[in-house]
Write an enzyme that holds these catalytic residues in place. Structure first.
Site, PDB file in Angstrom:
ATOM      1  N   GLY A  75       0.700  -1.293  -0.040  1.00 20.10           N
ATOM      2  CA  GLY A  75      -0.089  -0.129  -0.004  1.00 20.10           C
ATOM      3  C   GLY A  75       0.857   1.151  -0.081  1.00 20.10           C
ATOM      4  N   CYS A  76       0.374   2.452  -0.168  1.00 18.29           N
ATOM      5  CA  CYS A  76       1.123   3.703  -0.416  1.00 18.29           C
ATOM      6  C   CYS A  76       1.514   4.152   0.909  1.00 18.29           C
ATOM      7  CB  CYS A  76       0.046   4.453  -1.143  1.00 18.29           C
ATOM      8  SG  CYS A  76      -1.443   5.066  -0.384  1.00 18.29           S
ATOM      9  N   HIS A  77       0.567   4.065   2.021  1.00 21.70           N
ATOM     10  CA  HIS A  77       1.111   4.736   3.089  1.00 21.70           C
ATOM     11  C   HIS A  77       2.018   3.762   3.596  1.00 21.70           C
ATOM     12  CE1 HIS A  77      -1.935   7.714   3.986  1.00 21.70           C
ATOM     13  NE2 HIS A  77      -2.897   6.745   3.776  1.00 21.70           N
TER      14      HIS A  77
END
Lengths: 362, 362, 362, 362
Positions: free
Chosen positions: C156-158
């Site tokens: 995921g990006c976070h």
């Protein structure tokens, strides 16, 4: 204290009415309606209202953030109708029958000609008889008539910006009926319902034109420029030739119309100077509390949250055209602020009542 | 009607005072000073003021947009000082000598300890004796003291947001003195002078942290959390350990602090629940007109242009931490609105006088 | 030339794959699927593709903008799956059965523990057996394993932002397992479907926190920090205590995580200096083409449209904490760029293949 | 491999050249000049360059981020000059004397008539003799001439957008020489120097017009529309009457011109249809790699970071006008991308070399 209802309060024009009426000493909102939000409290739908509305110096509060949204409006003296067109006309009919005065923010009663309405809105007008009694709610033009009606048709945002910008020139008869209006609006003008065009990642950092095959504000502008010319004793000799193109800007509020009109030459082939045109504009708006003629290009940000409109006319001597830049906040002077200005006229109050705040800057 | 001067009106806090005071019934701005703009009229520097300030119902106008900017302030009852630190202290000394009450928006009188001031501001304090008489202008904490001083040190924007968010927890003694404050501010917090960090093409679509090696608002926060703990009879047993990191957001107004504090466990190793902490917060701010405890994550946009602050506390049971999200408008409750709230207290007026507008939304 | 399909190409991660693969010399997109857009051409759904993809120097074009969207993917060597979780797992199972290698951009195969998955995603895992063979696609940590799998779980990006920021400190054993991650993301992270939170007038000029009661990226971060500590021979002695709070920023792209970790003191009670920590970080990422340790606070705008990540560690000596600011483009290194980096590893290509563009600045 | 210098690399057009040339296989930047930054490395001035420029497949890197900025350019085959007007001409003269080919991004050699130049730029032209040898670098119009010159005058951003939009209509002789161009640009067009108009809190959420008393891009547009009419064998019978008004939009990149021209009627009083005009436009740009005629209103965001231009012509039958919406990225096709397209022509390379990236979307 007059009692007020807001029909379809969950629109942006509805919430803007709440914000502005919270400062109004004479209108008390006692009824609000919605559609999918019936049964909810105002501050559930609009969490910023949880701050409450501090009331000053013993004044009676005019908004209760805990008011519950209903399906039908209660009986009130006045109603602001924030429904989409067609739905609005039906609500207006009912309200008038109950003796309620109405400021309708929809397009349903703006065009005086039923055929034009039906051409542009593609459906049968629900209440054509009312078109005769409705008054077009551009206070600067219809200040005399508004107090005598019970139905005010509040103008559109692009329309208000363009007409305020162009009407002095038409009233003075200095331009030919050959006009281009390039209008730029913030995204709140598209309303509160999410959609692909208003999705942040698409609308941010983007500019685009829309309504290029014909936008419904065009006939409204045309109708009123003809009136402005007549009011100024310079009725149009030939039909108006308007091109109107709205654009979406990556910002929330604000509308700016750049208007281009062919200047008439005098018998010597001379054009008026910018100074002469500005004097004419200043004179036209000399007593207006909300319309200001300025000598530099105005910014939409000057109007953020206020009911003011700034207008800058300049002559392009080379091309023999008059350029007018006109801007305002689409949700205030372009919608809910103007609606309150109209309501003030309906009740004989000073027009600025409840509308005296400066814009938020920067 | 009290007479007021605004020293360095050409700052954003200065123009925000103008905007807010235009709605104030008891303070009349009769003198404004600037530096490079001396001799200009207010509405030349701030063209949005060309709209004028409509005056309602026979009220005396409190702002004249045509007021000329001078180098030195005229004699007035009250002065708002919007100068940078050091310059502010010198102006304050002169004003107090003339018997003028002062709300100082700079950092010069916020820290009660001269050594701390000189450590963080890197210069000798120009008027250390005044530190004793100055009162820290966070109305929610110093409401009793403010009416008795003639010098109010108006808090910083990051500071106000963080202290309002954390002080109930410190007052109640439910957290260890182990705190992280991650603060996010709009760009108007950087002032009105253009610079590379605030150049639109650089700041737009960008997020960054700044002040990572130590920001001057940190000791201010520390000072007041110690006081909050004492006021609540839960004085700190050990020294505060605060990390404070401000960030720049691509927006004009608004500040949001996400605060993280280690929760104390009770004798059974249990933590308070979110409901318990919220009740405690609601109780702490029960009578505050501008501080609102909410049960969902607040948005800076709820506060745009208003003096309100929204606070949302939530317990992270897994990590045994209290998270508090606190937000407000950095130019209103974070600066000029709070300054007016302080001025109201100085003159025995209701705190909300002139500050009752709702935020602009959307 | 490998053949490629993109499942659910109409997502933002899907269109970002198209943009990046258009520059890739070895992957040819021959099949794209969608849901409501089946039967349409790519350039009907994404009008910016009407510019076509100019092809240089006799190279075979890898994207055809006129490709028609289908319901099911054609047989290809490789597939990028851009479906939401649960739906993704089902598609992945089918693709693997057909012998296709898969880079799955959903969350379905990121958590190695089924129970943790089901706790956070609230449904039964559709293909738990595959969790053992899937490799977590953070190339910087799993570069050795990725070439040997046929299923990569793209992070995921976070998560990517936080893990890249924190793992050197965990690998070096300089911090306690006591971590706060305050993450700020652009709005494209919320996907391509319009909704109230992403409606321009609401999201513009606004900052807010979300997922405060627990965000699904947290367990993913926790899982990988444990691995980082083990890889560095500093396995955690006690359980990780992470608080992770994501925030929405008024911008389209970019994510910035400010990470706070308690620093261990040495036997003399001393902390490492910023210079020492930076040297350690530089060493950790010395050979990484996409991760860059810098000596000033980085800006998300430095990464706009590129696969780069910038990391800035700094020691807060006063509070005995390590602060790490880490940023990247959520749609590139945080999603589709990383997916291509993984695909390069799957096929033994240099990791930077197709990813060598600089970010767009300003 | 040709050697290249960039004069005044610290401008936005300079840094954009770096970004684009990093993808170019045949131009190697070996010299960069600046003014206040002499002695600094490129990646000190532009920190996003710290990511380095990954080099693929044994290719020679064309940009070195550690290149030191000098006062004077080294001897190279080609130079891109990014200085302001007047300063540019002086640098160009020196470069040509040394046998360097030049793409000049300033306005100094765009106007073929010295008197017009001096009227609009208010100073004596520093090198009027060169006006005869310079070729106007709009590749779509001067593709045949550019290879034979050593000085290309790269067009302005507003100019490129307007001319590409209007020239097919002028070449076809379907419009009268009566034109209004309402152009909307992102703020990077104002350059890299901070100033009040580009200060984020002022420019954000704001739209305004500028250059209303005459903008220097106007004579440049006029000059080329006359040429377009001649090239199409429809030379203008009367003088062009152009009104050009640029506007500043709250976004970083992108320019959109809405052009309005009076349509000629045929002997029956009929106008061409939108379909006919679009066919004419499609034919005109049939072989252009970067200019695309579309059948819906284009968005500036479609062009973000790419060298593409989208054009949408539509007939307003009611008002007898042709409306053309034309948009591109002001820093790419409006400046540095076009400069590289010109450089490719100078060296006989395919025009798309180094320019094949898609725009970043969203």
């Amino acid at each position: 204290m007059m009692t007020v209802s807001i029909v379809n309060v969950t629109s942006y024009t509805g919430s803007e009415l709440l914000r502005l009426l919270a400062q109004h000493p004479h209108f008390e909102v006692i009824s609000v309606t919605g559609r999918s939000t019936v049964g909810k409290r105002l501050d559930e739908v609009f969490p910023f209202l949880r701050a409450g509305v501090p009331t000053l110096e013993g004044r009676h509060p005019t908004i209760d953030p805990r008011l519950v949204i209903t399906e039908e409006p209660a009986q009130t003296d006045l109603s602001f109708v924030c429904l989409p067109h067609a739905a609005a006309a039906e609500a207006v009919v009912k309200l008038l029958q109950k003796g309620t005065k109405v400021v309708d923010l929809s397009a349903d009663f703006r065009l005086r000609d039923v055929a034009t309405y039906e051409e542009w809105y593609k459906h049968t007008h629900p209440a054509p008889a009312l078109l005769e009694t409705a008054v077009y709610g551009l206070c600067e033009m219809y200040r005399e008539q508004i107090p005598h009606t019970s139905l005010v048709a509040n103008p559109g945002c692009h329309t208000t910006t363009a007409i305020l910008g162009l009407s002095p020139a038409f009233a003075a008869g200095i331009v030919n009926p050959d006009v281009i209006i390039d209008s730029k609006t913030g995204i709140s003008g598209g309303g509160r319902n999410p959609g692909p065009s208003y999705h942040f990642p698409e609308a941010d950092e983007d500019v685009s034109a829309y309504g290029l095959s014909g936008h419904r504000h065009m006939p409204e502008i045309a109708q009123e420029l003809v009136v402005a010319a007549q009011q100024g004793d310079h009725p149009l000799a030939t039909e108006l030739r308007i091109t109107f193109v709205p654009h979406l800007m990556p910002m929330t509020r604000g509308i700016l119309a750049t208007c281009y009109a062919d200047l008439k030459q005098d018998e010597n082939g001379d054009l008026p100077t910018t100074a002469e045109v500005r004097a004419l504009y200043e004179n036209y708006y000399a007593n207006e509390p909300f319309v200001h003629v300025v000598d530099q290009a105005p910014h939409t940000k000057w109007t953020y949250g206020s009911n003011h409109c700034f207008i800058y006319p300049i002559v392009d001597q080379r091309a023999k055209r008059l350029i007018i830049v006109s801007c305002l906040d689409n949700l205030v002077k372009g919608a809910s602020g103007q609606a309150i200005q109209n309501a003030n006229l309906l009740y004989g109050l000073p027009e600025i009542t409840g509308l005296s705040s400066l814009g938020v800057h920067p």
